[in-house]
Design a protein around this motif. Structure first.
Motif, PDB file in Angstrom:
ATOM      1  N   PHE A   1       0.800  -1.214   0.000  1.00 49.92           N
ATOM      2  CA  PHE A   1       0.000   0.000   0.000  1.00 49.92           C
ATOM      3  C   PHE A   1       0.841   1.276   0.000  1.00 49.92           C
ATOM      4  O   PHE A   1       0.305   2.368  -0.158  1.00 49.92           O
ATOM      5  N   GLN A   2       2.145   1.135   0.173  1.00 46.89           N
ATOM      6  CA  GLN A   2       3.008   2.321   0.144  1.00 46.89           C
ATOM      7  C   GLN A   2       3.452   2.659  -1.280  1.00 46.89           C
ATOM      8  O   GLN A   2       4.007   3.730  -1.514  1.00 46.89           O
ATOM      9  N   GLN A   3       3.216   1.751  -2.223  1.00 43.71           N
ATOM     10  CA  GLN A   3       3.558   2.004  -3.617  1.00 43.71           C
ATOM     11  C   GLN A   3       2.400   2.702  -4.328  1.00 43.71           C
ATOM     12  O   GLN A   3       1.272   2.722  -3.854  1.00 43.71           O
ATOM     13  N   ARG A   4       2.678   3.277  -5.482  1.00 40.79           N
ATOM     14  CA  ARG A   4       1.638   3.960  -6.239  1.00 40.79           C
ATOM     15  C   ARG A   4       0.703   2.949  -6.899  1.00 40.79           C
ATOM     16  O   ARG A   4       1.137   2.072  -7.646  1.00 40.79           O
ATOM     17  N   HIS A   5      -0.584   3.068  -6.603  1.00 41.03           N
ATOM     18  CA  HIS A   5      -1.601   2.224  -7.204  1.00 41.03           C
ATOM     19  C   HIS A   5      -2.825   3.087  -7.487  1.00 41.03           C
ATOM     20  O   HIS A   5      -2.867   4.271  -7.126  1.00 41.03           O
ATOM     21  N   VAL A   6      -3.822   2.459  -8.102  1.00 42.48           N
ATOM     22  CA  VAL A   6      -5.054   3.159  -8.442  1.00 42.48           C
ATOM     23  C   VAL A   6      -6.231   2.488  -7.726  1.00 42.48           C
ATOM     24  O   VAL A   6      -6.422   1.270  -7.822  1.00 42.48           O
ATOM     25  N   LEU A   7      -6.999   3.305  -7.012  1.00 42.57           N
ATOM     26  CA  LEU A   7      -8.210   2.870  -6.324  1.00 42.57           C
ATOM     27  C   LEU A   7      -9.430   3.359  -7.090  1.00 42.57           C
ATOM     28  O   LEU A   7      -9.424   4.461  -7.644  1.00 42.57           O
ATOM     29  N   PHE A   8     -10.476   2.553  -7.120  1.00 44.86           N
ATOM     30  CA  PHE A   8     -11.779   3.018  -7.587  1.00 44.86           C
ATOM     31  C   PHE A   8     -12.782   2.764  -6.479  1.00 44.86           C
ATOM     32  O   PHE A   8     -13.055   1.611  -6.148  1.00 44.86           O
ATOM     33  N   GLU A   9     -13.287   3.857  -5.882  1.00 46.67           N
ATOM     34  CA  GLU A   9     -14.344   3.680  -4.882  1.00 46.67           C
ATOM     35  C   GLU A   9     -15.688   3.889  -5.561  1.00 46.67           C
ATOM     36  O   GLU A   9     -16.045   5.000  -5.969  1.00 46.67           O
ATOM     37  N   ALA A  10     -16.430   2.816  -5.704  1.00 50.10           N
ATOM     38  CA  ALA A  10     -17.750   2.853  -6.336  1.00 50.10           C
ATOM     39  C   ALA A  10     -18.793   3.135  -5.258  1.00 50.10           C
ATOM     40  O   ALA A  10     -18.917   2.371  -4.302  1.00 50.10           O
ATOM     41  N   GLY A  11     -19.522   4.243  -5.422  1.00 56.71           N
ATOM     42  CA  GLY A  11     -20.493   4.633  -4.409  1.00 56.71           C
ATOM     43  C   GLY A  11     -19.805   5.285  -3.221  1.00 56.71           C
ATOM     44  O   GLY A  11     -19.884   4.805  -2.097  1.00 56.71           O
ATOM     45  N   CYS A  12     -19.142   6.399  -3.472  1.00 52.35           N
ATOM     46  CA  CYS A  12     -18.278   7.010  -2.444  1.00 52.35           C
ATOM     47  C   CYS A  12     -19.038   7.848  -1.427  1.00 52.35           C
ATOM     48  O   CYS A  12     -18.453   8.256  -0.413  1.00 52.35           O
ATOM     49  N   GLY A  13     -20.333   8.133  -1.671  1.00 51.58           N
ATOM     50  CA  GLY A  13     -21.048   9.012  -0.743  1.00 51.58           C
ATOM     51  C   GLY A  13     -20.357  10.352  -0.651  1.00 51.58           C
ATOM     52  O   GLY A  13     -19.957  10.939  -1.659  1.00 51.58           O
ATOM     53  N   VAL A  14     -20.170  10.839   0.577  1.00 53.52           N
ATOM     54  CA  VAL A  14     -19.516  12.133   0.780  1.00 53.52           C
ATOM     55  C   VAL A  14     -18.034  11.984   1.127  1.00 53.52           C
ATOM     56  O   VAL A  14     -17.400  12.933   1.559  1.00 53.52           O
ATOM     57  N   GLY A  15     -17.490  10.776   0.926  1.00 51.21           N
ATOM     58  CA  GLY A  15     -16.048  10.582   1.072  1.00 51.21           C
ATOM     59  C   GLY A  15     -15.586  10.053   2.411  1.00 51.21           C
ATOM     60  O   GLY A  15     -14.403  10.161   2.738  1.00 51.21           O
ATOM     61  N   ASN A  16     -16.479   9.405   3.174  1.00 54.04           N
ATOM     62  CA  ASN A  16     -16.098   8.937   4.511  1.00 54.04           C
ATOM     63  C   ASN A  16     -15.079   7.806   4.489  1.00 54.04           C
ATOM     64  O   ASN A  16     -14.347   7.610   5.455  1.00 54.04           O
ATOM     65  N   PHE A  17     -15.021   7.055   3.415  1.00 52.74           N
ATOM     66  CA  PHE A  17     -13.953   6.071   3.232  1.00 52.74           C
ATOM     67  C   PHE A  17     -12.817   6.648   2.406  1.00 52.74           C
ATOM     68  O   PHE A  17     -11.641   6.445   2.695  1.00 52.74           O
ATOM     69  N   LEU A  18     -13.175   7.396   1.380  1.00 56.34           N
ATOM     70  CA  LEU A  18     -12.203   7.913   0.415  1.00 56.34           C
ATOM     71  C   LEU A  18     -11.109   8.746   1.058  1.00 56.34           C
ATOM     72  O   LEU A  18      -9.907   8.514   0.827  1.00 56.34           O
ATOM     73  N   PHE A  19     -11.483   9.720   1.863  1.00 56.22           N
ATOM     74  CA  PHE A  19     -10.477  10.651   2.397  1.00 56.22           C
ATOM     75  C   PHE A  19      -9.571  10.016   3.448  1.00 56.22           C
ATOM     76  O   PHE A  19      -8.354  10.243   3.434  1.00 56.22           O
ATOM     77  N   PRO A  20     -10.093   9.180   4.369  1.00 56.00           N
ATOM     78  CA  PRO A  20      -9.160   8.460   5.247  1.00 56.00           C
ATOM     79  C   PRO A  20      -8.204   7.555   4.473  1.00 56.00           C
ATOM     80  O   PRO A  20      -7.033   7.421   4.839  1.00 56.00           O
ATOM     81  N   PHE A  21      -8.689   6.943   3.376  1.00 59.04           N
ATOM     82  CA  PHE A  21      -7.821   6.092   2.560  1.00 59.04           C
ATOM     83  C   PHE A  21      -6.682   6.905   1.955  1.00 59.04           C
ATOM     84  O   PHE A  21      -5.512   6.513   2.035  1.00 59.04           O
ATOM     85  N   LEU A  22      -7.004   8.043   1.342  1.00 58.43           N
ATOM     86  CA  LEU A  22      -5.976   8.858   0.706  1.00 58.43           C
ATOM     87  C   LEU A  22      -5.002   9.445   1.730  1.00 58.43           C
ATOM     88  O   LEU A  22      -3.826   9.670   1.421  1.00 58.43           O
ATOM     89  N   GLU A  23      -5.491   9.676   2.933  1.00 56.73           N
ATOM     90  CA  GLU A  23      -4.599  10.162   3.993  1.00 56.73           C
ATOM     91  C   GLU A  23      -3.629   9.068   4.435  1.00 56.73           C
ATOM     92  O   GLU A  23      -2.435   9.310   4.653  1.00 56.73           O
ATOM     93  N   GLU A  24      -4.142   7.843   4.557  1.00 55.91           N
ATOM     94  CA  GLU A  24      -3.304   6.724   4.991  1.00 55.91           C
ATOM     95  C   GLU A  24      -2.301   6.308   3.918  1.00 55.91           C
ATOM     96  O   GLU A  24      -1.172   5.912   4.214  1.00 55.91           O
ATOM     97  N   PHE A  25      -2.707   6.403   2.651  1.00 54.70           N
ATOM     98  CA  PHE A  25      -1.883   5.893   1.557  1.00 54.70           C
ATOM     99  C   PHE A  25      -1.653   7.003   0.532  1.00 54.70           C
ATOM    100  O   PHE A  25      -2.305   7.054  -0.524  1.00 54.70           O
TER     101      PHE A  25
END
Length: 277
Positions: free
Chosen positions: A80-104
């Motif tokens: 997870f420390q390497q560059r990869h591409v995520l697709f969050e399907a059904g992201c809502g207002v970003g409650n998973f998305l933003f913690p993910f981008l902060e962690e990785f």
């Protein structure tokens, strides 16, 4: 809804929880609503979620900071420390998305939702960065996402598949299959069969077996392990893991404690077939 307060540690297991005689009787006696009402809810699905976000804005769900530990446990083969591409399907207002981008911080993310209001909230967040995230409106039940084919290393469906009519789930998964690289995976976290939220629905809310409508018109399907594996297999995926997550959620203000049952799994797109000799 995923209305958490305080929770005990999650306990993974493969069998649904045992129901009481009263709970069995309640489920057995509940009849589905009319086809007219079901069709109306389907036709108004986007509108009902837009209204949900209009009422609640970004205040309903908490940011999901379990991201790092859970994903690294589910996907030990991904660095997870390497560059990869995520697709969050059904992201809502970003409650998973933003913690993910902060962690990785090395990852780039595509994120979509079929609620235009939800995507507007995502793009308005102070930590939204167009260099790291492309957020767009998309109804995956009827259109393909704005994501290059076979470009995604990991896809997430976090409390999303349950909101989709069971007859349309296969089409959504087919769309995800197309954007995943061969061998890449979808991570699912959703409502499990016999969750407390399922058992507390009043009569007149059942649409189909394990599929219910909330008062605001949004819907929820409650998955068994077998059903989730079967749904992904029909779309061409292989199940790498799938289990219930059982926990107890407490609300100190109301003095209540209820059993919650979620489901979590990892499903892999097959690797490309070898070229014939």
């Amino acid at each position: 809804m995923e209305d958490e307060e305080e929770s005990t540690q999650e306990r993974p297991h493969r069998a649904p929880r045992t129901l009481t005689a009263e709970e069995i009787s309640k489920i057995a006696s509940d009849e589905p609503v009319s086809a007219f009402k079901q069709n109306k809810l389907e036709a108004e699905a986007r509108k009902n979620w837009d209204l949900f976000y209009k009422r609640n804005e970004t205040n309903f769900f908490k940011d999901r900071h379990w991201t790092k530990a859970d994903l690294q446990q589910l996907c030990p083969d991904i660095d997870f420390q390497q560059r990869h591409v995520l697709f969050e399907a059904g992201c809502g207002v970003g409650n998973f998305l933003f913690p993910f981008l902060e962690e990785f911080p090395s990852w780039f993310a595509y994120a979509c939702d079929f609620s235009a209001r939800a995507i507007e909230f995502v793009r308005q967040r102070a930590d939204f960065d167009e260099q790291r995230c492309s957020a767009f409106v998309c109804d995956l039940t009827s259109e393909g996402p704005s994501v290059p084919m076979e470009s995604v290393d990991l896809c997430t469906l976090i409390f999303v598949l349950s909101s989709i009519h069971p007859e349309k789930m296969g089409g959504v998964l087919a769309a995800l299959l197309g954007v995943l690289k061969p061998g890449a995976s979808v991570i699912v976290r959703d409502y499990g069969l016999y969750d407390h939220a399922m058992l507390r629905f009043a009569k007149g809310r059942k649409l189909q077996e394990a599929f219910y409508a909330r008062q605001d018109g949004t819907r929820a399907y409650f998955f068994s392990v077998d059903k989730l594996i079967e749904t992904f297999a029909a779309a061409g995926f292989t199940a790498l893991s799938c289990e219930y997550l059982e926990r107890t959620t407490s609300n100190r203000k109301e003095g209540t404690s209820v059993p919650r049952t979620f489901i979590q799994g990892r499903f892999q797109k097959p690797f490309s077939s070898p070229n014939p000799s």
